[in-house]
Design a protein around this motif. Structure first.
Motif, PDB file in Angstrom:
ATOM      1  N   ILE A  54       0.837  -1.205   0.000  1.00  0.00           N
ATOM      2  CA  ILE A  54       0.000   0.000   0.000  1.00  0.00           C
ATOM      3  C   ILE A  54       0.873   1.257   0.000  1.00  0.00           C
ATOM      4  CG2 ILE A  54      -1.594   1.384   1.425  1.00  0.00           C
ATOM      5  CD1 ILE A  54      -2.804  -1.373   2.348  1.00  0.00           C
ATOM      6  N   CYS A  55       1.970   1.226   0.740  1.00  0.00           N
ATOM      7  CA  CYS A  55       2.793   2.425   0.940  1.00  0.00           C
ATOM      8  C   CYS A  55       3.820   2.682  -0.158  1.00  0.00           C
ATOM      9  CB  CYS A  55       3.514   2.324   2.285  1.00  0.00           C
ATOM     10  SG  CYS A  55       2.398   2.358   3.705  1.00  0.00           S
ATOM     11  N   GLU A  62       6.891  10.454  -3.950  1.00  0.00           N
ATOM     12  CA  GLU A  62       7.752  11.431  -3.271  1.00  0.00           C
ATOM     13  C   GLU A  62       9.159  11.473  -3.855  1.00  0.00           C
ATOM     14  OE1 GLU A  62       7.676  10.469   0.872  1.00  0.00           O
ATOM     15  OE2 GLU A  62       5.590  11.076   1.097  1.00  0.00           O
ATOM     16  N   GLY A  63       9.439  10.592  -4.834  1.00  0.00           N
ATOM     17  CA  GLY A  63      10.726  10.649  -5.513  1.00  0.00           C
ATOM     18  C   GLY A  63      11.670   9.495  -5.239  1.00  0.00           C
ATOM     19  N   GLU A  67      12.843   0.265  -5.208  1.00  0.00           N
ATOM     20  CA  GLU A  67      13.773  -0.459  -4.343  1.00  0.00           C
ATOM     21  C   GLU A  67      14.023   0.314  -3.050  1.00  0.00           C
ATOM     22  OE1 GLU A  67      14.406   0.226  -7.679  1.00  0.00           O
ATOM     23  OE2 GLU A  67      13.817  -1.776  -8.326  1.00  0.00           O
ATOM     24  N   GLU A  68      14.229   1.622  -3.164  1.00  0.00           N
ATOM     25  CA  GLU A  68      14.435   2.454  -1.973  1.00  0.00           C
ATOM     26  C   GLU A  68      13.203   2.429  -1.073  1.00  0.00           C
ATOM     27  OE1 GLU A  68      17.365   5.932  -3.762  1.00  0.00           O
ATOM     28  OE2 GLU A  68      15.200   6.169  -3.938  1.00  0.00           O
ATOM     29  N   ALA A  69      12.031   2.537  -1.685  1.00  0.00           N
ATOM     30  CA  ALA A  69      10.782   2.551  -0.921  1.00  0.00           C
ATOM     31  C   ALA A  69      10.604   1.238  -0.159  1.00  0.00           C
ATOM     32  CB  ALA A  69       9.590   2.792  -1.847  1.00  0.00           C
ATOM     33  N   ARG A  70      10.811   0.123  -0.849  1.00  0.00           N
ATOM     34  CA  ARG A  70      10.668  -1.192  -0.202  1.00  0.00           C
ATOM     35  C   ARG A  70      11.674  -1.376   0.936  1.00  0.00           C
ATOM     36  NH1 ARG A  70       7.067  -4.338  -2.326  1.00  0.00           N
ATOM     37  NH2 ARG A  70       6.376  -3.882  -4.439  1.00  0.00           N
ATOM     38  N   ALA A  71      12.903  -0.988   0.692  1.00  0.00           N
ATOM     39  CA  ALA A  71      13.937  -1.128   1.722  1.00  0.00           C
ATOM     40  C   ALA A  71      13.591  -0.297   2.955  1.00  0.00           C
ATOM     41  CB  ALA A  71      15.298  -0.711   1.166  1.00  0.00           C
TER      42      ALA A  71
END
Length: 95
Positions: A54-55, A62-63, A67-71
């Protein structure tokens, strides 16, 4: 001024407008308006993995890369109030 963080999705809650609500209408200090309304979770059956899914799109907006978001979410969400017992259960199963 203290900035609270949603204990379900980790969204910063700067100001009461982003806070969820308890059954009596009081503002929640733990959960945001997207996760918690009238004393109940908006996604009551969601798992930790569901919340990450969801997130991720919001963090990409937001940019961040996927991969960054999941980590970030995988390292942060398990330690939040809503998911903490999930983290403990995972550790117990590994032992």
């Amino acid at each position: 001024m203290e900035t609270l963080v949603c204990q379900s999705c980790s969204m910063p809650m700067a100001g009461e407008a982003l806070s969820g609500t308890e059954r009596d209408g009081a503002k929640s200090r733990d959960y945001c308006m997207y996760c918690y309304k009238n004393g109940e979770f908006e996604q009551p059956g969601a798992t930790l993995e569901d919340m990450i899914e969801i997130c991720v799109p919001h963090l990409i907006e937001e940019g961040r890369t996927e991969e960054e978001a999941r980590a970030l979410l995988e390292s942060t969400l398990p330690h939040l109030k809503r998911w903490n017992s999930t983290l403990m259960n995972r550790k117990e199963k590994r032992s």
